[in-house]
Design an enzyme around this catalytic site. Sequence first.
Site, mmCIF file in Angstrom:
data_model
loop_
_atom_site.group_PDB
_atom_site.id
_atom_site.type_symbol
_atom_site.label_atom_id
_atom_site.label_comp_id
_atom_site.label_asym_id
_atom_site.label_seq_id
_atom_site.Cartn_x
_atom_site.Cartn_y
_atom_site.Cartn_z
ATOM 1 C CG HIS A 98 -1.846 1.132 1.358
ATOM 2 N ND1 HIS A 98 -3.210 1.001 1.238
ATOM 3 C CD2 HIS A 98 -1.628 2.455 1.600
ATOM 4 C CE1 HIS A 98 -3.797 2.183 1.407
ATOM 5 N NE2 HIS A 98 -2.861 3.083 1.627
ATOM 6 C CD GLU A 99 1.427 3.432 3.632
ATOM 7 O OE1 GLU A 99 1.573 4.524 3.057
ATOM 8 O OE2 GLU A 99 0.380 3.130 4.266
ATOM 9 C CG HIS A 113 0.391 6.135 -0.783
ATOM 10 N ND1 HIS A 113 -0.710 6.435 -1.542
ATOM 11 C CD2 HIS A 113 -0.074 5.625 0.382
ATOM 12 C CE1 HIS A 113 -1.820 6.109 -0.878
ATOM 13 N NE2 HIS A 113 -1.458 5.620 0.300
#
Lengths: 115, 246
Positions: free
Chosen positions: B125-126, B129
């Site tokens: 997920h990170e 980003h």
Amino acid sequence: MSLSVTRGLDMAVAGSWQPPRPCEDYRAEWELCRSARHILHHYYVHGEQPDCRQWLRDLASCREWEESRSPEAQRSLCESEQTRVQAAQKHSLVWTLRQRPPADWNLPLPQERDK
Amino acid sequence: MAAAPDGGGPGPAAGEPLLQRRDSGQGSPEPPAHGKPQQGFLSSLFTRDRSCPLMLLKTLETNPYVKLLLDAMKHSGCTVNKGRHFSCEDCEGNVSGGFDASTSQIVLCQNNIRDQAHMSRVVTHELIHAFDHCRAHVHWFTDVRHLACSEIRAASLSGDCSLVNEIFRLHFGLKQHHQTCVRDRAVLSILAVRNISREEAQKAVDDVFESCFNDREPFGRIPHTKIYAQYAHRDFQNRHRYYSNI
């Protein structure tokens, strides 16, 4: 005929064109697409069943090209993959793409700079 | 900071408070003030949460989602260094992690990451980003639509909204439920780091959803399981041949 297809035919004449993917990749994608698990995943995301026929057509074209270097098989593969690329790019991006990575990506962390 | 809400396994349901580094107060995107110092990678090896670095190492070395993201970022000029770009910390609330664009660092909330599978999902997920930050001018702090876009992508592509994870959260839905989950979790993540109303967050998500939900880079598809991620990585490694022959 699109420019990239004519370029592809030139490459075939020169002997340098090859299918965009190995034929075993088309088979793997077709088998994944028609698996029960993928049908479930696709329904979960899109609310409908997947259409896997193009992977099978591409597999057939790939094999035909390997066997006979068929220009029609090459044309079919190129058009199929161009359609996939265009489908993936049809939505305009929210942001502007960078020309270079962020300048501070590898700079020391603030607390390390202060030491 | 862009945040990853917890959930997606036995434990807290979606909607719980999101990432706040202990010394930042509001979960704001500004760099954290000096308070409880961040744990460096090595020092956290000797604390009660030393499993965070070890789980991170295993994820970086073996998880196909993460390996593709690392490759894609390297290709974009953002080589990820474990010691520089990751930090295992204790976080307030039930948040799992976050990406701090001001320092180009991924925070992993070691007190809230339950197990190896959870670690892999948070890191994925990170990294999405971080990948967006690397390849695009994302106005993290000044345009909530940009933040919404990255949160939509992270929720969709990391496994956050897999059928299994939603069932664990007691969210039972099948037909197109993935999109509902992505919208909801994107709104939650925005609310964690922006002092705006739920309606404003929802509007931002709605405004950009069509574009951002269909932006599947670097996977080229929604990686529902590791097999999809492995195929996506295979395609990424094959990209030169692919684009040279279409």
